[in-house]
Design a protein around this motif. Structure first.
Motif, PDB file in Angstrom:
ATOM      1  N   THR A 170      47.468  46.390  42.236  1.00 33.33           N
ATOM      2  CA  THR A 170      47.742  45.004  42.619  1.00 33.33           C
ATOM      3  C   THR A 170      47.996  44.959  44.122  1.00 33.33           C
ATOM      4  O   THR A 170      48.873  45.648  44.629  1.00 33.33           O
ATOM      5  CB  THR A 170      48.954  44.452  41.866  1.00 33.33           C
ATOM      6  N   VAL A 171      47.203  44.169  44.833  1.00 38.20           N
ATOM      7  CA  VAL A 171      47.352  44.084  46.289  1.00 38.20           C
ATOM      8  C   VAL A 171      47.906  42.732  46.735  1.00 38.20           C
ATOM      9  O   VAL A 171      48.337  42.590  47.873  1.00 38.20           O
ATOM     10  CB  VAL A 171      46.026  44.384  47.013  1.00 38.20           C
ATOM     11  N   LEU A 172      47.900  41.740  45.859  1.00 36.31           N
ATOM     12  CA  LEU A 172      48.509  40.440  46.178  1.00 36.31           C
ATOM     13  C   LEU A 172      48.931  39.782  44.885  1.00 36.31           C
ATOM     14  O   LEU A 172      48.122  39.618  43.970  1.00 36.31           O
ATOM     15  CB  LEU A 172      47.519  39.540  46.930  1.00 36.31           C
ATOM     16  N   ARG A 173      50.200  39.422  44.809  1.00 41.31           N
ATOM     17  CA  ARG A 173      50.716  38.795  43.605  1.00 41.31           C
ATOM     18  C   ARG A 173      50.597  37.282  43.689  1.00 41.31           C
ATOM     19  O   ARG A 173      50.580  36.694  44.774  1.00 41.31           O
ATOM     20  CB  ARG A 173      52.177  39.202  43.365  1.00 41.31           C
ATOM     21  N   GLU A 174      50.556  36.660  42.548  1.00 44.20           N
ATOM     22  CA  GLU A 174      50.473  35.201  42.489  1.00 44.20           C
ATOM     23  C   GLU A 174      51.660  34.578  43.231  1.00 44.20           C
ATOM     24  O   GLU A 174      52.805  34.994  43.093  1.00 44.20           O
ATOM     25  CB  GLU A 174      50.484  34.742  41.029  1.00 44.20           C
ATOM     26  N   GLY A 175      51.354  33.584  44.055  1.00 36.72           N
ATOM     27  CA  GLY A 175      52.391  32.876  44.794  1.00 36.72           C
ATOM     28  C   GLY A 175      52.724  33.476  46.140  1.00 36.72           C
ATOM     29  O   GLY A 175      53.399  32.825  46.951  1.00 36.72           O
ATOM     30  N   ARG A 176      52.270  34.724  46.401  1.00 34.87           N
ATOM     31  CA  ARG A 176      52.562  35.353  47.688  1.00 34.87           C
ATOM     32  C   ARG A 176      51.743  34.689  48.790  1.00 34.87           C
ATOM     33  O   ARG A 176      50.593  34.338  48.597  1.00 34.87           O
ATOM     34  CB  ARG A 176      52.262  36.843  47.642  1.00 34.87           C
ATOM     35  N   ARG A 177      52.354  34.568  49.966  1.00 30.81           N
ATOM     36  CA  ARG A 177      51.673  33.941  51.099  1.00 30.81           C
ATOM     37  C   ARG A 177      50.899  34.989  51.887  1.00 30.81           C
ATOM     38  O   ARG A 177      51.305  36.147  52.008  1.00 30.81           O
ATOM     39  CB  ARG A 177      52.676  33.232  51.995  1.00 30.81           C
ATOM     40  N   LEU A 178      49.785  34.542  52.408  1.00 28.80           N
ATOM     41  CA  LEU A 178      48.896  35.445  53.136  1.00 28.80           C
ATOM     42  C   LEU A 178      49.360  35.580  54.581  1.00 28.80           C
ATOM     43  O   LEU A 178      49.389  34.603  55.331  1.00 28.80           O
ATOM     44  CB  LEU A 178      47.463  34.913  53.086  1.00 28.80           C
ATOM     45  N   THR A 179      49.727  36.793  54.938  1.00 30.30           N
ATOM     46  CA  THR A 179      50.083  37.146  56.307  1.00 30.30           C
ATOM     47  C   THR A 179      48.912  37.899  56.931  1.00 30.30           C
ATOM     48  O   THR A 179      47.998  38.339  56.221  1.00 30.30           O
ATOM     49  CB  THR A 179      51.325  38.041  56.320  1.00 30.30           C
TER      50      THR A 179
END
Length: 430
Positions: A170-179
Motif C-alpha cells: 500500500t503506497v497511498l491510503r484512502e483519504g490521504r493528501r497528496l504531497t
C-alpha cells in the motif's frame, strides 16, 4: 438539525459533514502539480518493486567478496566493461572488477560495490566512459585496478530490489493528501494518475441591503463594505472548494432565491454558502427565504461564541437539492463558522491544536454556557496572548491572529497562566 435549544458544535459539524457528503464526487488527476493537496478516494498499491533491480549506490567497482583480500587490504584485479544506469549487464567474471555507475544494475556474481575513492584511480574521468574493457588507456595498467576497500562485506553499497517498496505494498491510503513526496513515490511505483475528491463548486453570497462592494469611496451612511464575501471565498478556496463569489443581495427573500438559483444553474454548483440573515431580527432574509418553495432550512443555535446562529439545509433547483450553509453576518462570526463548520465538512486537513498557557494582564470573562473562541497570537515564549475583544465585528483582531484560544463550556473566566486548547490558524506575521 432543528430545535431552539443550543446544540453542541460537534453535532452541527456532523450534520454539515453528512449534508456535503451526499454531493461529493471524484475525478482522476495526473501526477503533477494538479494533484498536490488533493485527497485520494481509494487505496493505491505498488505495481512494481522499487527499486526494480539490485543496483549500485555509488560510482565504483562491482566485485565478488571472495576476490578481495579483506578490509583495508589492497588487491589488484582485471577491469571488466563499464556498467551504466539502464544497462542490462552480463554476469561478472570471477576475479574481475567492473566499473559501475550509481543506479546501474548489479551484475550476477557481484556482491558489493567498492567506491572509486577506495581505488588507486581515485575518481572516474571521461576516458572511463569508453565501453571496452579497461577503458581508453593503453597498457596493462589500464586493464587492471587496485582496490583498497574500507570494508569487503557482501552487500556493501548495493541497493537491493524492493528495498524501498515491494510490489503490492500500500503506497497511498484512502483519504490521504497528496504531497510532493507521495506523488514522487506513486510515480516510482508506476502509478500514472490518482482518483481524488473533486472540489465542490461553491457559490458565496452575502446578504443585506446595507452591504456594498469594496470601492475607493467610503460607503453611504448606514452602509458598509462587504467583508464576508471576499473573506469566505478565500477561506473556502483554502479549504479546497472551487468558489464563485457573486457579490451581495438586498434583504429581499425573492431576490435572494432568484439569484441563488440562477447562479447554481450557471455554475453547476454543488454548495451554497451565504452570510447574514439567520439571526432573530425582523428582517432576516435567509429565514424568510426558507419559507419559499423548494427550500428546506433549519436554524439551530450553536453553543458557540461568536457564530451561534446558523442555517443548514438545501435549496431545490430543477429537481436537484443543493446543500446550503447559512452563516451569521458579522465578519468574525462568518469566518469562524467557515473555519469550524465548512472546513471539516469539505474534508479539509485538520488544523493543529496545542494546549498552551495564556499571557493575560487581567481576568477575561466568557459565557459559561458557550464555547468561546478568542482571537490570539502565539508568542515566542510559547504562551498565548489574546488579540482584541470577543465581539464578532472585530475583524482587525482576526486578521492579526495566528491562533484561536478556546474557552470551554463551563468556564466563566480565565486568568494569566491558565492553559487552553489553542487552534493554530494562518495569519499574524506568517
Amino acid at each position: 438539525m432543528s430545535g431552539a435549544q443550543r446544540i453542541p458544535l460537534t453535532e452541527h459539524v456532523a450534520d454539515a459533514v453528512a449534508l456535503l457528503g451526499a454531493v461529493r464526487r471524484s475525478e482522476p488527476v495526473p501526477l503533477d502539480g494538479r494533484a498536490v493537496g488533493r485527497a485520494a478516494v481509494a487505496e493505491l498499491r505498488a505495481r512494481v518493486d522499487v527499486p526494480g533491480h539490485d543496483n549500485s549506490q555509488m560510482d565504483g567497482f562491482a566485485v565478488a567478496a571472495a576476490d578481495l583480500a579483506g578490509d583495508g587490504e589492497p588487491v589488484t584485479l582485471p577491469r571488466g566493461e563499464l556498467i551504466a544506469a539502464g544497462d542490462a549487464p552480463s554476469a561478472l567474471l570471477r576475479g574481475t572488477a567492473r566499473p559501475i555507475m550509481t543506479g546501474a544494475p548489479i551484475p550476477d556474481g557481484a556482491e558489493l560495490v567498492i567506491p572509486v575513492e577506495e581505488s588507486a584511480q581515485g575518481r572516474f574521468d571521461a576516458s572511463d566512459a569508453e565501453r571496452g574493457a579497461g577503458g581508453a588507456e593503453d597498457g596493462a595498467a589500464a586493464r587492471t585496478v587496485t582496490l583498497t576497500p574500507v570494508s569487503a562485506a557482501a552487500g556493501r553499497f548495493v541497493r537491493t530490489r524492493g528495498s524501498d517498496t515491494r510490489h503490492g505494498d500500500t503506497v497511498l491510503r484512502e483519504g490521504r493528501r497528496l504531497t510532493p513526496a507521495r506523488i514522487a513515490h506513486l510515480a516510482a511505483c508506476g502509478v500514472r494518475e490518482v482518483e481524488v475528491e473533486a472540489p465542490l463548486r461553491t457559490i458565496v453570497l452575502s446578504t443585506g441591503s446595507e452591504v456594498r462592494a469594496p470601492a475607493e469611496a467610503a460607503p453611504d451612511p448606514g452602509a458598509l463594505f462587504d467583508a464576508n464575501g471576499p473573506g469566505l471565498a478565500a477561506a473556502l478556496t483554502e479549504a479546497g472548494a472551487e468558489v464563485s463569489h457573486v457579490g451581495a443581495v438586498p434583504d429581499d427573500a425573492d431576490a435572494l432565491l432568484e439569484t441563488l438559483r440562477a447562479q447554481i444553474l450557471a455554475q453547476d454548483a454543488d454548495l451554497v454558502v451565504t452570510s447574514g440573515g439567520v439571526s432573530m431580527g425582523a428582517l432576516e432574509v435567509v429565514r424568510r427565504a426558507a419559507e419559499g418553495d423548494g427550500v428546506t432550512l433549519a436554524f439551530p443555535t450553536i453553543a458557540l461564541q461568536p457564530g451561534g446562529p446558523q442555517g443548514i439545509g438545501t435549496v431545490e433547483v430543477e429537481g436537484r437539492r443543493v446543500p446550503w450553509l447559512a452563516f451569521p453576518g458579522n465578519p468574525v462570526s462568518a469566518l469562524l463558522s467557515c473555519e469550524l463548520i465548512a472546513r471539516p465538512a469539505l474534508g479539509a486537513p485538520a488544523r493543529r491544536r496545542l494546549r498552551l498557557p495564556l499571557q493575560l494582564e487581567g481576568e477575561e470573562t466568557s459565557p459559561p454556557t458557550l464555547e468561546q473562541y478568542r482571537r490570539a497570537r502565539v508568542l515566542p515564549s510559547g504562551r498565548v496572548r489574546l488579540v482584541g475583544g470577543p465581539s464578532s465585528h472585530l475583524i482587525g483582531g482576526y486578521a492579526a491572529a495566528d491562533a484561536l484560544a478556546i474557552v470551554p463550556i463551563g468556564t466563566g473566566s480565565v486568568q494569566d497562566g491558565d492553559v487552553l486548547e489553542t487552534l493554530l490558524i494562518p495569519g499574524g506575521d506568517s
